[in-house]
Motif scaffolding. Structure first.
Motif, mmCIF file in Angstrom:
data_model
loop_
_atom_site.group_PDB
_atom_site.id
_atom_site.type_symbol
_atom_site.label_atom_id
_atom_site.label_comp_id
_atom_site.label_asym_id
_atom_site.label_seq_id
_atom_site.Cartn_x
_atom_site.Cartn_y
_atom_site.Cartn_z
ATOM 1 N N ASN A 43 15.243 -15.623 -2.336
ATOM 2 C CA ASN A 43 16.160 -14.563 -2.454
ATOM 3 C C ASN A 43 15.558 -13.242 -1.687
ATOM 4 O OD1 ASN A 43 18.665 -12.809 -2.976
ATOM 5 N ND2 ASN A 43 18.283 -13.025 -5.187
ATOM 6 N N LEU A 44 16.565 -12.298 -1.191
ATOM 7 C CA LEU A 44 16.329 -11.134 -0.228
ATOM 8 C C LEU A 44 16.362 -9.948 -1.539
ATOM 9 C CD1 LEU A 44 17.483 -11.665 3.193
ATOM 10 C CD2 LEU A 44 15.324 -12.283 2.212
ATOM 11 N N PHE A 45 15.546 -8.919 -1.251
ATOM 12 C CA PHE A 45 15.735 -7.638 -1.941
ATOM 13 C C PHE A 45 15.603 -6.327 -1.069
ATOM 14 C CE2 PHE A 45 14.031 -10.930 -4.675
ATOM 15 C CZ PHE A 45 14.851 -11.052 -5.832
ATOM 16 N N PHE A 46 16.315 -5.538 -1.598
ATOM 17 C CA PHE A 46 16.258 -4.168 -0.981
ATOM 18 C C PHE A 46 16.342 -2.956 -1.955
ATOM 19 C CE2 PHE A 46 18.398 -0.318 0.533
ATOM 20 C CZ PHE A 46 17.291 -0.035 1.424
ATOM 21 N N SER A 47 15.575 -1.896 -1.791
ATOM 22 C CA SER A 47 15.635 -0.926 -2.669
ATOM 23 C C SER A 47 15.269 0.505 -1.898
ATOM 24 C CB SER A 47 14.278 -0.726 -3.566
ATOM 25 O OG SER A 47 14.382 0.179 -4.227
ATOM 26 N N ASP A 48 16.085 1.464 -2.022
ATOM 27 C CA ASP A 48 15.720 2.744 -1.383
ATOM 28 C C ASP A 48 14.887 3.517 -2.019
ATOM 29 O OD1 ASP A 48 18.313 2.960 0.489
ATOM 30 O OD2 ASP A 48 19.344 2.783 -1.300
ATOM 31 N N PHE A 49 14.166 2.970 -3.231
ATOM 32 C CA PHE A 49 13.214 3.721 -4.030
ATOM 33 C C PHE A 49 11.946 2.967 -4.406
ATOM 34 C CE2 PHE A 49 17.667 4.994 -5.367
ATOM 35 C CZ PHE A 49 17.836 6.125 -5.203
ATOM 36 N N GLN B 16 8.630 -2.213 5.117
ATOM 37 C CA GLN B 16 9.570 -0.832 4.839
ATOM 38 C C GLN B 16 10.868 -0.829 5.585
ATOM 39 O OE1 GLN B 16 6.817 2.497 5.749
ATOM 40 N NE2 GLN B 16 8.651 4.091 5.300
ATOM 41 N N GLU B 17 10.878 -1.754 6.568
ATOM 42 C CA GLU B 17 12.215 -2.014 7.070
ATOM 43 C C GLU B 17 13.506 -2.221 6.176
ATOM 44 O OE1 GLU B 17 12.623 -5.219 9.922
ATOM 45 O OE2 GLU B 17 10.287 -4.607 10.714
ATOM 46 N N HIS B 18 14.621 -1.650 6.661
ATOM 47 C CA HIS B 18 15.747 -1.636 5.648
ATOM 48 C C HIS B 18 16.388 -2.683 6.155
ATOM 49 C CE1 HIS B 18 15.603 2.647 4.040
ATOM 50 N NE2 HIS B 18 14.583 2.217 3.903
ATOM 51 N N ARG B 19 16.415 -4.172 5.484
ATOM 52 C CA ARG B 19 17.068 -5.053 5.915
ATOM 53 C C ARG B 19 18.397 -5.311 4.983
ATOM 54 N NH1 ARG B 19 11.724 -9.140 6.713
ATOM 55 N NH2 ARG B 19 11.036 -7.863 8.677
ATOM 56 N N VAL B 20 19.261 -4.464 5.183
ATOM 57 C CA VAL B 20 20.360 -4.387 4.273
ATOM 58 C C VAL B 20 21.645 -3.956 5.268
ATOM 59 C CG1 VAL B 20 19.877 -2.010 3.865
ATOM 60 C CG2 VAL B 20 21.472 -3.153 2.103
ATOM 61 N N SER B 21 22.817 -4.798 4.949
ATOM 62 C CA SER B 21 24.098 -4.563 5.482
ATOM 63 C C SER B 21 25.082 -3.896 4.076
ATOM 64 C CB SER B 21 24.556 -5.659 5.885
ATOM 65 O OG SER B 21 23.740 -6.200 6.828
ATOM 66 N N ASP C 252 0.813 -1.336 0.157
ATOM 67 C CA ASP C 252 0.029 -0.103 -0.141
ATOM 68 C C ASP C 252 1.028 1.133 0.092
ATOM 69 O OD1 ASP C 252 -2.232 1.412 -0.253
ATOM 70 O OD2 ASP C 252 -2.785 1.214 2.171
ATOM 71 N N ARG C 253 1.884 1.168 -0.676
ATOM 72 C CA ARG C 253 2.762 2.311 -0.949
ATOM 73 C C ARG C 253 3.636 2.037 -2.061
ATOM 74 N NH1 ARG C 253 7.930 2.132 1.452
ATOM 75 N NH2 ARG C 253 7.883 4.366 2.015
ATOM 76 N N ILE C 254 4.417 3.027 -2.573
ATOM 77 C CA ILE C 254 5.640 2.650 -3.419
ATOM 78 C C ILE C 254 6.608 3.758 -3.015
ATOM 79 C CG2 ILE C 254 6.420 3.305 -6.021
ATOM 80 C CD1 ILE C 254 3.562 3.086 -6.805
ATOM 81 N N GLY C 255 7.812 2.904 -2.658
ATOM 82 C CA GLY C 255 8.920 3.188 -2.026
ATOM 83 C C GLY C 255 9.959 2.487 -1.466
ATOM 84 N N ASP C 256 10.997 2.976 -0.639
ATOM 85 C CA ASP C 256 11.951 1.993 0.095
ATOM 86 C C ASP C 256 11.336 0.974 0.842
ATOM 87 O OD1 ASP C 256 11.076 4.169 1.732
ATOM 88 O OD2 ASP C 256 12.828 3.372 3.153
ATOM 89 N N GLY C 257 12.145 -0.122 0.939
ATOM 90 C CA GLY C 257 11.554 -1.123 1.694
ATOM 91 C C GLY C 257 12.558 -2.620 1.280
ATOM 92 N N SER C 258 11.924 -3.727 1.762
ATOM 93 C CA SER C 258 12.658 -4.946 1.808
ATOM 94 C C SER C 258 11.724 -6.137 1.512
ATOM 95 C CB SER C 258 13.669 -5.415 3.025
ATOM 96 O OG SER C 258 14.268 -4.378 3.427
#
Length: 609
Positions: A422-428, A466-471, A393-399
């Motif tokens: 697989n896991l994915f992350f995007s700032d956008f 929306q959590e940033h699951r990234v290292s 329900d949004r367009i934006g950053d997340g995992s």
């Protein structure tokens, strides 16, 4: 509409399709030979037409009931569409045309009659000009499709792409002059170049961003269609009321969450056969084992084009399943009533812990390819996008944590299955960026060089947050027998057969602490120097490299089984990968993290003899 809508008696000659279950998913009906047409409609030969003849056209502009409009014959261009297929220049008028502003996309196939006999179908238009002028595909050319053989017979794989069909019909000056006299107007008012009417394509399940990206995909594939957002359709039981001439008809490539179907008009009906469009959809001839499904349609409205430049178009929702589209030819498409189409289920379970949302999605794919170009990757990927957007329900950053399973029949007919987590992350745009790997894997599988593959199912499970699951890789320390102390280095001296020790520091986003990962790499005994790269696995993934020789000397896969193995072994986004390249040899060490790993470091390797 009375006698102008001719269909004859409808004999159910194809029987009930026998479903064959392959791998518990793919349903392939056994289709009996398409019956020949026993009572074709009466037609008006082109030779009998004269400028000034008046006829009646029928199409649906709202709901499901066809309405009439006036059609005036202005002239004929022999072989104007193709060799042996004339082009009939017409002008349309009446209250319906006043309402639509002219001939609209979706009129394709609208039958035209003179005294109850079929002249042909409205199938061409003039854009950037007066849209009350149009072109008719002659009935005497279209009705030949009734006698074409069964288009679902297996004909083998094809490597062709969509052909370019009759993209332009240019009106000779003498035809324009005669048309001007008939229409009682100036020659300058008669347009010069006619084109096949674009097919309005109903697309469901995507928000505005997803719809724009899907539309761009259609353009990149070279499909000259006009997509619009529509309601979803379902497989459902076969309709009991058959399609008649003048009805809205749709060729569906998929239904469900991602409905993808082209809308036009039925021109003629004979027994269980339906002719429509009056021009091709994709012009790839017989449908083969995976034909489009033939559906009815309910027209919501016609969107006019006051500019007379872009073209008016129908907006319609897809309704009931009627059968299959088994032929796609220059003068139209042919449908067969009462035959259940082959289908491939695409399913997904998508959840979002942020909102406690969960959605079970399902799309049914009928057509696996168009002219050799695979459709399953696009439809499956955009199915996933629509469902992820719905629960996020949004367009934006997340995992995104995604696992998909692809099942099918390999080139030798042997069942195969590939599961990829697989896991994915995007700032956008987390949802959009998560669909590409599955698309790439499906594309590789279907475009493999070893033979035709049939996909039998695609199943997905995804969680988006929306959590940033990234290292991030913050630094890398290295050591060897010649430089035994672990520290950051741009160059590391080693001996042949040596062991390189790495200490990689990862910092999770939002944390001040670092995680430490240790990796060991063996230096080949014939090494002469090289380089060492430490990076997140996703940065080193190559989804389109399996058909080509790579820089490190690896050859393309030698079998379909090896291709699947290569895909399974592709590093994941949450892999930390250390790659030692020495000449043509490559050695790797991998650590699997619980977050996406980003960043990279390079170390030059100097071999001391």
């Amino acid at each position: 509409m009375g006698a102008t809508r001719r269909g004859g008696l409808r004999l159910v000659t194809l029987g009930v399709a026998v479903a064959v279950l392959l791998g518990g998913a793919l349903t392939v009906p056994t289709v009996a030979q398409v019956a020949s047409c026993s009572s074709p409609p009466d037609i008006v030969p082109v030779a009998d037409l004269a400028a000034g003849d008046m006829g009646t056209g029928w199409t649906v502009v709202e709901g499901t009931d066809p309405v009439s409009f006036d059609v005036e014959i202005l002239g004929v261009i022999p072989d104007g569409i193709s060799l042996g297929v004339d082009f009939i220049l017409v002008r349309v008028s009446g209250p319906v045309i006043d309402q639509t502003g002219g001939i609209a996309f979706g009129f394709s196939g609208s039958p035209v009659y003179i005294d109850g006999d079929l002249v042909g179908s409205i199938s061409y238009g003039f854009f950037g000009a007066d849209q009350t002028y149009g072109g008719v595909t002659p009935a005497e050319s279209m009705v030949k499709l009734f006698d074409y053989p069964d288009g679902t017979a297996a004909l083998g794989a094809t490597s062709t792409r969509q052909a370019s069909f009759a993209q332009k019909v240019r009106l000779p000056e003498r035809v324009r002059e005669r048309a001007a006299r008939t229409a009682e107007t100036s020659v300058s008012e008669i347009p010069t170049n006619a084109k096949p009417l674009r097919v309005p394509v109903a697309v469901s399940g995507l928000n505005d961003r997803g719809f724009r990206k899907f539309s761009k995909t259609l353009r990149l594939a070279g499909l000259k269609v006009t997509p619009y957002r529509a309601g979803a359709a379902s497989v459902g039981p076969l309709a009991t009321t058959p399609i008649e001439a003048g009805d809205a008809v749709a060729g569906a490539l998929s239904v469900g969450d991602l409905t993808f179907a082209g809308v036009g008009t039925a021109t003629a009906v004979c027994d269980d056969l339906v002719l429509a469009f009056g021009h091709p959809f994709f012009w790839d001839g017989p449908a083969g084992e995976f034909p489009m499904a033939m559906y009815g349609a309910n027209v919501v409205t016609v969107v006019p084009d006051p500019s007379q430049v872009f073209g008016a178009f129908k907006i319609a929702n897809i309704t009931d399943l009627h059968g299959i589209i088994d032929q796609d030819r220059l003068t139209g498409i042919r449908g067969v009533e009462g035959v259940e189409p082959s289908s491939v289920p695409v399913t997904s379970i998508v959840s979002s812990p942020d909102l406690a949302n969960i959605r079970n999605g399902e799309t049914t794919i009928f057509r696996q390819e168009i002219g050799g170009f695979p459709l399953v990757p696009d439809i499956a990927a955009f199915h996933l996008l629509g469902n992820e957007d719905a629960v996020f329900d949004r367009i934006g950053d997340g995992s995104v944590a995604l696992e998909f399973t692809v099942e099918g029949l390999g080139p030798d007919g042997t069942p195969f299955s590939l599961t990829r987590p697989n896991l994915f992350f995007s700032d956008f745009d987390a949802s959009f960026e998560s669909i590409f790997e599955m698309y790439s894997f499906l594309f590789e599988i279907m475009e493999n060089p070893f033979g035709e593959v049939l996909i039998t199912s695609v199943d997905m499970t995804a969680s988006i947050t929306q959590e940033h699951r990234v290292s991030e890789i913050t630094r890398v320390e290295s050591s060897s027998s010649l430089q035994p102390v672990l520290r950051e280095r741009e160059r590391l001296r080693v001996r042949r057969g040596d062991t390189i020790e790495l200490q990689v520091f990862l910092q999770r986003e939002g944390s001040v602490e670092e995680d430490v990962v240790q990796l060991l790499l063996r230096v080949p005994r014939r090494a002469r120097g090289g380089s060492l790269r430490v990076a997140g696995g996703g940065a080193d993934s190559c989804f389109f490299c399996f058909f080509f020789e790579e820089e490190n000397g690896d050859e393309t896969p030698e079998s379909f089984a090896q291709l699947l193995s290569d895909l399974e072994d592709t590093p994941r986004n949450n892999d930390l990968v250390a790659t030692l390249r020495t000449g043509r040899r490559e050695t790797q060490a991998t650590f699997r993290a619980d977050t996406v790993v980003r960043g990279e470091e390079h170390i030059d390797i100097v071999v001391v003899r």
